[in-house]
Design a protein around this motif. Structure first.
Motif, PDB file in Angstrom:
ATOM      1  N   TYR A  83      43.877 -62.510  37.670  1.00  0.00           N
ATOM      2  CA  TYR A  83      42.687 -62.307  37.159  1.00  0.00           C
ATOM      3  C   TYR A  83      41.377 -62.238  38.029  1.00  0.00           C
ATOM      4  O   TYR A  83      40.339 -62.080  37.478  1.00  0.00           O
ATOM      5  CB  TYR A  83      42.469 -63.583  35.902  1.00  0.00           C
ATOM      6  N   GLU A  84      41.491 -62.899  39.016  1.00  0.00           N
ATOM      7  CA  GLU A  84      40.594 -62.837  39.978  1.00  0.00           C
ATOM      8  C   GLU A  84      40.463 -61.676  40.977  1.00  0.00           C
ATOM      9  O   GLU A  84      39.671 -61.659  41.977  1.00  0.00           O
ATOM     10  CB  GLU A  84      40.325 -64.173  40.760  1.00  0.00           C
ATOM     11  N   THR A  85      41.629 -61.099  40.959  1.00  0.00           N
ATOM     12  CA  THR A  85      41.531 -59.832  41.975  1.00  0.00           C
ATOM     13  C   THR A  85      41.247 -58.460  41.379  1.00  0.00           C
ATOM     14  O   THR A  85      40.961 -58.331  40.297  1.00  0.00           O
ATOM     15  CB  THR A  85      43.108 -59.870  42.480  1.00  0.00           C
ATOM     16  N   THR A  86      41.192 -57.444  42.313  1.00  0.00           N
ATOM     17  CA  THR A  86      40.958 -56.055  41.922  1.00  0.00           C
ATOM     18  C   THR A  86      41.937 -55.321  41.530  1.00  0.00           C
ATOM     19  O   THR A  86      42.021 -54.302  41.096  1.00  0.00           O
ATOM     20  CB  THR A  86      40.022 -55.264  42.761  1.00  0.00           C
ATOM     21  N   ILE A  87      43.260 -55.816  41.573  1.00  0.00           N
ATOM     22  CA  ILE A  87      44.590 -55.345  41.205  1.00  0.00           C
ATOM     23  C   ILE A  87      44.550 -55.218  39.582  1.00  0.00           C
ATOM     24  O   ILE A  87      44.284 -55.994  39.023  1.00  0.00           O
ATOM     25  CB  ILE A  87      45.668 -56.066  41.612  1.00  0.00           C
ATOM     26  N   VAL A  88      44.962 -53.799  39.394  1.00  0.00           N
ATOM     27  CA  VAL A  88      45.180 -53.702  37.857  1.00  0.00           C
ATOM     28  C   VAL A  88      46.669 -53.946  37.404  1.00  0.00           C
ATOM     29  O   VAL A  88      47.361 -52.982  37.939  1.00  0.00           O
ATOM     30  CB  VAL A  88      44.727 -52.138  37.462  1.00  0.00           C
ATOM     31  N   CYS A  89      46.890 -54.918  36.784  1.00  0.00           N
ATOM     32  CA  CYS A  89      48.274 -55.131  36.302  1.00  0.00           C
ATOM     33  C   CYS A  89      48.514 -54.482  34.737  1.00  0.00           C
ATOM     34  O   CYS A  89      47.872 -54.890  34.016  1.00  0.00           O
ATOM     35  CB  CYS A  89      48.376 -56.427  36.240  1.00  0.00           C
ATOM     36  N   ASN A  90      49.595 -53.579  34.896  1.00  0.00           N
ATOM     37  CA  ASN A  90      49.956 -52.918  33.605  1.00  0.00           C
ATOM     38  C   ASN A  90      50.686 -53.847  32.872  1.00  0.00           C
ATOM     39  O   ASN A  90      51.361 -54.698  33.193  1.00  0.00           O
ATOM     40  CB  ASN A  90      50.853 -51.799  33.857  1.00  0.00           C
ATOM     41  N   ASN A  91      50.374 -54.185  31.612  1.00  0.00           N
ATOM     42  CA  ASN A  91      50.896 -55.042  30.690  1.00  0.00           C
ATOM     43  C   ASN A  91      52.600 -54.504  30.148  1.00  0.00           C
ATOM     44  O   ASN A  91      52.357 -53.387  29.460  1.00  0.00           O
ATOM     45  CB  ASN A  91      50.257 -55.296  29.469  1.00  0.00           C
ATOM     46  N   THR A  92      53.318 -55.247  30.687  1.00  0.00           N
ATOM     47  CA  THR A  92      54.781 -54.742  30.530  1.00  0.00           C
ATOM     48  C   THR A  92      55.635 -55.611  29.609  1.00  0.00           C
ATOM     49  O   THR A  92      56.535 -55.414  29.572  1.00  0.00           O
ATOM     50  CB  THR A  92      55.548 -54.662  31.853  1.00  0.00           C
ATOM     51  N   CYS A  93      55.054 -56.402  29.008  1.00  0.00           N
ATOM     52  CA  CYS A  93      55.487 -57.485  28.021  1.00  0.00           C
ATOM     53  C   CYS A  93      56.161 -56.841  26.872  1.00  0.00           C
ATOM     54  O   CYS A  93      57.155 -57.350  26.360  1.00  0.00           O
ATOM     55  CB  CYS A  93      54.283 -58.493  27.589  1.00  0.00           C
ATOM     56  N   PHE A  94      55.557 -55.791  26.431  1.00  0.00           N
ATOM     57  CA  PHE A  94      56.209 -55.116  25.288  1.00  0.00           C
ATOM     58  C   PHE A  94      57.442 -54.225  25.560  1.00  0.00           C
ATOM     59  O   PHE A  94      58.590 -54.615  24.973  1.00  0.00           O
ATOM     60  CB  PHE A  94      55.057 -54.133  24.734  1.00  0.00           C
ATOM     61  N   GLU A  95      57.497 -53.834  26.825  1.00  0.00           N
ATOM     62  CA  GLU A  95      58.742 -52.962  27.279  1.00  0.00           C
ATOM     63  C   GLU A  95      59.805 -54.089  27.508  1.00  0.00           C
ATOM     64  O   GLU A  95      60.874 -53.949  27.034  1.00  0.00           O
ATOM     65  CB  GLU A  95      58.324 -52.224  28.509  1.00  0.00           C
ATOM     66  N   LEU A  96      59.457 -55.224  28.226  1.00  0.00           N
ATOM     67  CA  LEU A  96      60.424 -56.169  28.500  1.00  0.00           C
ATOM     68  C   LEU A  96      61.005 -56.881  27.186  1.00  0.00           C
ATOM     69  O   LEU A  96      62.066 -57.146  26.950  1.00  0.00           O
ATOM     70  CB  LEU A  96      59.693 -57.436  29.435  1.00  0.00           C
ATOM     71  N   ALA A  97      59.987 -57.195  26.397  1.00  0.00           N
ATOM     72  CA  ALA A  97      60.431 -57.642  24.817  1.00  0.00           C
ATOM     73  C   ALA A  97      61.453 -56.716  24.158  1.00  0.00           C
ATOM     74  O   ALA A  97      62.522 -57.226  23.546  1.00  0.00           O
ATOM     75  CB  ALA A  97      59.131 -57.837  23.963  1.00  0.00           C
TER      76      ALA A  97
END
Length: 531
Positions: A115-129
């Motif tokens: 949350y404090e970095t400039t890294i953009v994380c793709n939300n993969t929770c749906f695919e994992l689910a």
């Protein structure tokens, strides 16, 4: 007018306060599991979760580690032993080490650890689910199909167990009857063998006596021929000079055959026929050899020798018949009968039978007794074979009954079954509840890697693993052993064999017997998933 403006100011201030406080609470509770929200109250001092100290709440998530257990920094990487909670909405909330927070790597499927970095994380929770759901549904389908087969095995086990018990009772009843019958057959066999043995004994005795007569005749002829050969001057004596010519009788073979050595054999300067028979013949018969015929000698009168032999043979026969008549009346009848059929003694063809050691054929009465005894023996042996066969069946049934095949008999299909697993160098063969072997494909002896020992699964289900111990000893190592781990499958089959530790083998085995009914009947809600 002024009152209205003041009220408006208060409302706006309250609204900003609420919004501001909400943002503070949301920020402070970052990385905290929902189950621990009650421990993190902004209006109260914070007590470290391990109870070690209490700090002002503003110290929570201030990027400085105040609690020994790191519980004051759930949302930062300040504490090396802290933990960050990934909320992962729509999937499974997980805890990760807090030192992974803000390290530029997306560890949470929702990216909340960066949350404090400039890294953009793709939300993969749906695919994992979705993936987890598919895996769970596949696992559930596997267990459903496996449980159906497992129930069939259990049902068969119940029937088999009942059938086995019934069969065991029947066999034990049959065994008692056969053992009683066997006792009777043994008595009949013994009764039939008594006259058989007596008749065979008489036959053997008669043949041995006849053979002794033949051997005596042969010895007498040999002795007479030797005496005649030695008595070169035909004076009915064998002298030192005559015997001394036979140097093959010299035992030391080093010096000449002296007169003293010859005298020690004869016991005198010369011996007559009877003395030669008694004292000399046995000493020299094994070494004696005829001398080469260098001149014409007076031949032995063959007619006289034949007459002497015939007279001796007749005398031996008469003595034998008199002895037999004196000891047992009916033996004389057997002897006469046997003589009539085999021409023993004077009526025997001496030239043909003198060295014949073959026992003559039994007479008809002895043959009849042998046939009767053989029949009794065959009947006894047949019943004895049935007794042994039933005992073997009883032992097998009892052994099968004693095997622990699970609480409900779910592993009963394994009894007396073997399964092979092929790999590059070896074939691994496991015979359930018996042994496991390693068989080289390139030739060589098979190696036992363990004998059935026990179930050794976890405490909540010991039937998920079994142990085979006390196999062949490794070179400079321990005895081989095998651990078999079971997992749900549609068929009974080995899927992997390894040797993770020297001489300790591990096998993975699939079977419907390991399928779990609780997994098979787990409910699935298409509109809502609980992870």
């Amino acid at each position: 007018m002024m009152l209205s403006s003041y009220v408006t100011f208060l409302l706006i201030s309250s609204l900003f306060t609420i919004i501001f406080c909400g943002n503070i609470e949301h920020t402070v509770l970052r990385g905290v599991p929902t189950s621990l929200h009650s421990k993190y109250v902004p209006s109260k001092n914070f007590s470290c979760l391990d109870g070690s100290s209490t700090i002002p709440f503003e110290f929570v998530n201030d990027d400085y580690c105040d609690c020994r257990d790191g519980s004051d920094e759930p949302g930062t990487s300040a504490c090396p032993n802290g933990q960050f909670f990934c909320e992962n909405k729509g999937y499974i909330g997980t805890l990760i080490p807090s030192h992974l927070v803000g390290d530029g790597v997306c560890d949470c499927c929702d990216g909340s650890d960066e949350y404090e970095t400039t890294i953009v994380c793709n939300n993969t929770c749906f695919e994992l689910a979705q993936k987890t759901k598919a895996e769970r549904e596949a696992k559930q389908a596997l267990h459903e199909a496996g449980v159906i087969k497992k129930k069939e095995i259990i049902a068969t086990s119940v029937v088999t167990k009942a059938t086995r018990q019934t069969r065991l009772i029947e066999l034990e009843q049959d065994l008692r009857k056969l053992e009683y019958e066997l006792k009777g057959k043994e008595e009949l066999k013994q009764q039939a063998e008594i006259p058989e043995n007596e008749a065979k004994g008489k036959h053997q005795k008669l043949w041995e006596e006849q053979r002794a007569v033949r051997e005596a005749i042969a010895r007498d002829n040999q002795m007479r021929e030797m005496f005649a050969d030695l008595d070169t001057n035909n004076d009915s004596l064998v002298s030192i000079e005559e015997l001394q010519k036979h140097t093959e009788l010299d035992t030391d073979h080093e010096n000449e055959f002296t007169a003293e050595e010859v005298r020690s054999i004869l016991g005198a300067d010369s011996v007559n026929f009877d003395e030669f028979n008694v004292t000399v013949f046995e000493q020299i018969s094994n070494s004696y050899q005829k001398l080469p015929q260098i001149s014409i000698e007076t031949p032995v009168n063959q007619d006289d020798l034949a007459a002497t032999t015939e007279a001796h043979l007749k005398q031996e026969e008469e003595e034998e018949e008199e002895s037999a008549a004196a000891t047992e009346g009916d033996y004389e009848e057997d002897l006469s009968h046997h003589e009539a059929s085999t021409h023993v003694a004077t009526s025997l063809d001496h030239g043909k039978h003198i060295h014949d050691d073959t026992v003559p054929e039994y007479d008809d009465e002895t043959k009849r007794l042998i046939e009767t005894a053989d029949h009794a023996r065959n009947e006894y042996n047949e019943v004895e074979r049935k007794v042994h066969d039933i005992k073997r069946q009883i032992d097998d049934l009892k052994r099968q009954s004693d095997v622990d095949v699970g609480i409900h008999g779910e592993y009963s299909a394994f009894i007396d079954q073997c399964y092979d697993y092929e790999e590059r160098e070896y074939t691994y063969r496991i015979c359930m509840f018996k042994d496991a072997k390693q068989i080289p494909k390139g030739g060589g002896s098979e190696v036992t890697i363990g004998y059935w020992d026990s179930w050794c699964g976890p405490t909540d289900n010991k039937y998920l693993r079994m142990k085979y111990a006390n196999g062949a000893t490794c070179w400079n190592g321990p005895a081989r052993s095998l651990t078999v781990t079971f997992r749900c499958g549609i068929e009974h089959k080995t899927v992997d064999v390894r040797e993770p530790t020297r001489c300790e083998y591990a096998m993975l085995f699939e079977t419907p017997s390991a399928c779990d009914e609780t997994i098979a009947i787990a409910s699935v809600h298409p509109d809502h998933e609980e992870f």
